[in-house]
Design an enzyme around this catalytic site. Structure first.
Site, PDB file in Angstrom:
ATOM      1  N   GLY A 162       0.880  -1.211  -0.142  1.00 57.78           N
ATOM      2  CA  GLY A 162      -0.071  -0.034   0.246  1.00 57.78           C
ATOM      3  C   GLY A 162       0.922   1.207  -0.035  1.00 57.78           C
ATOM      4  O   GLY A 162       1.771   1.286   0.776  1.00 57.78           O
ATOM      5  N   ARG A 201       0.813  -5.114  -5.280  1.00 54.28           N
ATOM      6  CA  ARG A 201       1.102  -6.435  -4.404  1.00 54.28           C
ATOM      7  C   ARG A 201       1.232  -7.429  -5.613  1.00 54.28           C
ATOM      8  O   ARG A 201       0.271  -7.795  -5.914  1.00 54.28           O
ATOM      9  CB  ARG A 201      -0.219  -6.523  -3.458  1.00 54.28           C
ATOM     10  CG  ARG A 201      -0.456  -5.314  -2.612  1.00 54.28           C
ATOM     11  CD  ARG A 201      -1.343  -5.857  -1.493  1.00 54.28           C
ATOM     12  NE  ARG A 201      -2.095  -4.652  -0.997  1.00 54.28           N
ATOM     13  CZ  ARG A 201      -1.946  -3.892   0.132  1.00 54.28           C
ATOM     14  NH1 ARG A 201      -0.565  -3.988   0.662  1.00 54.28           N
ATOM     15  NH2 ARG A 201      -2.408  -2.823   0.401  1.00 54.28           N
ATOM     16  N   ASP A 211       5.141  -4.498   6.105  1.00 56.53           N
ATOM     17  CA  ASP A 211       5.805  -5.902   6.536  1.00 56.53           C
ATOM     18  C   ASP A 211       5.648  -6.939   5.422  1.00 56.53           C
ATOM     19  O   ASP A 211       6.763  -7.717   5.254  1.00 56.53           O
ATOM     20  CB  ASP A 211       5.164  -6.532   7.772  1.00 56.53           C
ATOM     21  CG  ASP A 211       3.853  -6.534   7.797  1.00 56.53           C
ATOM     22  OD1 ASP A 211       3.142  -6.095   7.039  1.00 56.53           O
ATOM     23  OD2 ASP A 211       3.360  -7.128   8.828  1.00 56.53           O
ATOM     24  N   THR A 249       4.238   2.611   5.425  1.00 57.32           N
ATOM     25  CA  THR A 249       2.992   2.019   5.550  1.00 57.32           C
ATOM     26  C   THR A 249       2.147   3.192   6.666  1.00 57.32           C
ATOM     27  O   THR A 249       3.087   3.619   7.546  1.00 57.32           O
ATOM     28  CB  THR A 249       2.831   0.747   6.347  1.00 57.32           C
ATOM     29  OG1 THR A 249       1.555   0.564   6.571  1.00 57.32           O
ATOM     30  CG2 THR A 249       3.624   0.391   7.246  1.00 57.32           C
ATOM     31  N   ASP A 259      -0.014   2.085   8.600  1.00 54.01           N
ATOM     32  CA  ASP A 259      -0.446   1.261   9.608  1.00 54.01           C
ATOM     33  C   ASP A 259       0.450   1.410  10.884  1.00 54.01           C
ATOM     34  O   ASP A 259       0.140   1.084  12.114  1.00 54.01           O
ATOM     35  CB  ASP A 259      -0.521  -0.077   9.413  1.00 54.01           C
ATOM     36  CG  ASP A 259      -1.376  -0.165   8.034  1.00 54.01           C
ATOM     37  OD1 ASP A 259      -2.343   0.458   8.021  1.00 54.01           O
ATOM     38  OD2 ASP A 259      -1.399  -1.309   7.444  1.00 54.01           O
ATOM     39  N   ASP A 289       2.918  -0.503  11.992  1.00 51.49           N
ATOM     40  CA  ASP A 289       2.767  -1.804  12.371  1.00 51.49           C
ATOM     41  C   ASP A 289       4.418  -2.705  12.028  1.00 51.49           C
ATOM     42  O   ASP A 289       4.259  -3.897  12.073  1.00 51.49           O
ATOM     43  CB  ASP A 289       1.814  -2.702  11.906  1.00 51.49           C
ATOM     44  CG  ASP A 289       1.879  -2.878  10.343  1.00 51.49           C
ATOM     45  OD1 ASP A 289       2.471  -2.240   9.792  1.00 51.49           O
ATOM     46  OD2 ASP A 289       0.754  -3.558   9.794  1.00 51.49           O
ATOM     47  N   ARG A 298      -5.235  -2.108   9.166  1.00 49.28           N
ATOM     48  CA  ARG A 298      -4.971  -3.621   8.998  1.00 49.28           C
ATOM     49  C   ARG A 298      -5.224  -4.144  10.271  1.00 49.28           C
ATOM     50  O   ARG A 298      -6.354  -3.942  10.957  1.00 49.28           O
ATOM     51  CB  ARG A 298      -3.670  -3.962   8.334  1.00 49.28           C
ATOM     52  CG  ARG A 298      -3.844  -5.313   7.546  1.00 49.28           C
ATOM     53  CD  ARG A 298      -2.484  -5.580   7.100  1.00 49.28           C
ATOM     54  NE  ARG A 298      -2.252  -4.690   5.882  1.00 49.28           N
ATOM     55  CZ  ARG A 298      -2.549  -5.009   4.651  1.00 49.28           C
ATOM     56  NH1 ARG A 298      -3.226  -6.124   4.321  1.00 49.28           N
ATOM     57  NH2 ARG A 298      -2.364  -4.274   3.682  1.00 49.28           N
TER      58      ARG A 298
HETATM   59  O1  F6P Z   1      -1.517  -1.363   5.019  1.00 46.98           O
HETATM   60  C1  F6P Z   1      -1.859  -0.347   4.432  1.00 46.98           C
HETATM   61  C2  F6P Z   1      -3.648  -0.359   4.267  1.00 46.98           C
HETATM   62  O2  F6P Z   1      -4.156   0.789   3.799  1.00 46.98           O
HETATM   63  C3  F6P Z   1      -4.313  -1.073   5.531  1.00 46.98           C
HETATM   64  O3  F6P Z   1      -4.444   0.238   6.544  1.00 46.98           O
HETATM   65  C4  F6P Z   1      -5.532  -1.425   4.668  1.00 46.98           C
HETATM   66  O4  F6P Z   1      -6.170  -2.406   5.524  1.00 46.98           O
HETATM   67  C5  F6P Z   1      -5.078  -2.088   3.363  1.00 46.98           C
HETATM   68  O5  F6P Z   1      -3.723  -1.254   3.197  1.00 46.98           O
HETATM   69  C6  F6P Z   1      -6.091  -1.639   2.154  1.00 46.98           C
HETATM   70  O6  F6P Z   1      -5.257  -2.299   0.987  1.00 46.98           O
HETATM   71  P1  F6P Z   1      -5.728  -2.151  -0.463  1.00 46.98           P
HETATM   72  O7  F6P Z   1      -5.216  -0.595  -0.711  1.00 46.98           O
HETATM   73  O8  F6P Z   1      -5.203  -3.289  -1.017  1.00 46.98           O
HETATM   74  O9  F6P Z   1      -7.206  -2.261  -0.350  1.00 46.98           O
END
Ligand code: F6P
Length: 319
Positions: free
Chosen positions: A11, A72, A103, A126, A128, A130, A172
């Site tokens: 992300g 991803r 991570d 990130t 998050d 985390d 997350r």
């Molecule tokens: O890891 C960053 C994040 O924004 C999380 O907070 C969230 O759960 C996820 O990515 C959303 O992912 P995507 O952008 O693939 O929907």
């Protein structure tokens, strides 16, 4: 090492551009060559990469997102995919990589380094917050500020209607953003995955506080505990009060990075470039008590970062 690649993965987060810019300009300043790899690990497989100049990273410091693009990538998750990525790096003489991501991305980096021996330095990118071993991740501060901006607005309308505003925030499986939002946004309730809760008790307390004269309430729900919409419905049924739910979603990922995210991401980018050029590998640079620190990559991806209990207590106490 003189010839390095930089990519962003997973992300996106505000400040990734500042980090990549610092990597590029530091490498060039030190007399090296630097390759921008587009769309994360996918760019290594699809050979979407080019040599960058100082001008390539002009006018991006203030922008959210990542000029390198991100993804991803499923193919990179296989050993064959990683070997192919390595071969594509070798073709261009790319000797090491700076990987900016969360991570999952750092896990991929660790595998690439273990299987091919290619030196890797990671940066925690990130919203998050985390990543184990660092107090800070690139983008969390901007995301938290975006959440607070939304909460300020939700407070206006919730107070006008004497409603309960439920706000679902990202993170997350981590409750860090929610806890920050709880403290800085003055939430009455913060629901996070790191702590068990009984929703019936939450409802009873909300009713009680109305009886004691509270005009409106703010409930922050970390996405890691479940859907804010479902929780909002439950609260409405149980309390018989007027509830409105806002799921902030990807708004939280965008926007111009804060000063903190620009400065810290720049510091980390510089350190990553210097370390890689000096031959270091399997480290992640982060912050500990305000100072840049090097974290072992393996430790960063195998340990789970705990949420500081003092923050949780503070959020509870100030209700
Ligand atoms: O890891 C960053 C994040 O924004 C999380 O907070 C969230 O759960 C996820 O990515 C959303 O992912 P995507 O952008 O693939 O929907």
């Amino acid at each position: 090492i003189k010839n390095i690649g930089v990519l962003t993965s997973g992300g996106d987060s505000p400040g990734m551009n500042a980090a990549a810019r610092a990597v590029v300009r530091t490498v060039l300043y030190e007399g090296g060559k630097v390759w921008g790899i587009y769309d994360g690990y996918r760019g290594l497989l699809d050979e979407k990469m080019e040599e960058l100049t100082s001008r390539s990273v002009a006018d991006i410091l203030q922008r959210g997102g990542t000029f390198l693009g991100t993804a991803r990538c499923k193919r990179f998750m296989t050993p064959e995919g990683r070997m192919e990525a390595y071969e594509n790096m070798k073709k261009r003489g790319i000797e090491g990589l700076v990987v900016i991501g969360g991570d999952g991305s750092l896990r991929g980096a660790s595998k690439l380094s273990a299987e091919t021996g290619v030196p890797i330095v990671g940066l925690p990118g990130t919203i998050d917050n985390d990543v184990w071993g660092t107090d800070y991740t690139i983008g969390c501060d901007t995301a938290a500020n975006t959440i607070i901006d939304a909460i300020n607005k939700l407070r206006d309308t919730a107070s006008a209607h004497s409603r309960i505003a439920v706000v679902e925030v990202m993170g997350r499986r981590c409750g860090w953003l929610a806890t920050l939002a709880g403290i800085a946004g003055g939430a009455e309730v913060v629901l996070i995955p790191e702590r068990e809760f009984d929703l019936d008790d939450v409802c009873a307390n909300l009713v009680k506080s109305y009886e004691n004269g509270r005009r409106y309430s703010l409930v922050v729900v970390a996405e890691g505990v479940g859907s804010g919409i479902d929780i909002g419905k439950y609260i409405e049924e149980k309390t018989q009060m007027d509830v409105r739910v806002s799921v902030l979603g990807h708004i939280q990922r965008g926007g111009s990075p804060t000063v903190q995210d620009r400065v810290k991401a720049s510091q980390l980018g510089e350190k990553a470039a210097l370390a890689l050029m000096a031959g270091q590998t399997d480290v992640v640079f982060g912050f500990n008590k305000g100072k840049v620190v090097a974290i072992n990559l393996h430790d960063a991806i195998t340990n789970k970062k705990p949420l500081d209990p003092e923050y949780i207590e503070l959020a509870d106490m100030l209700v």
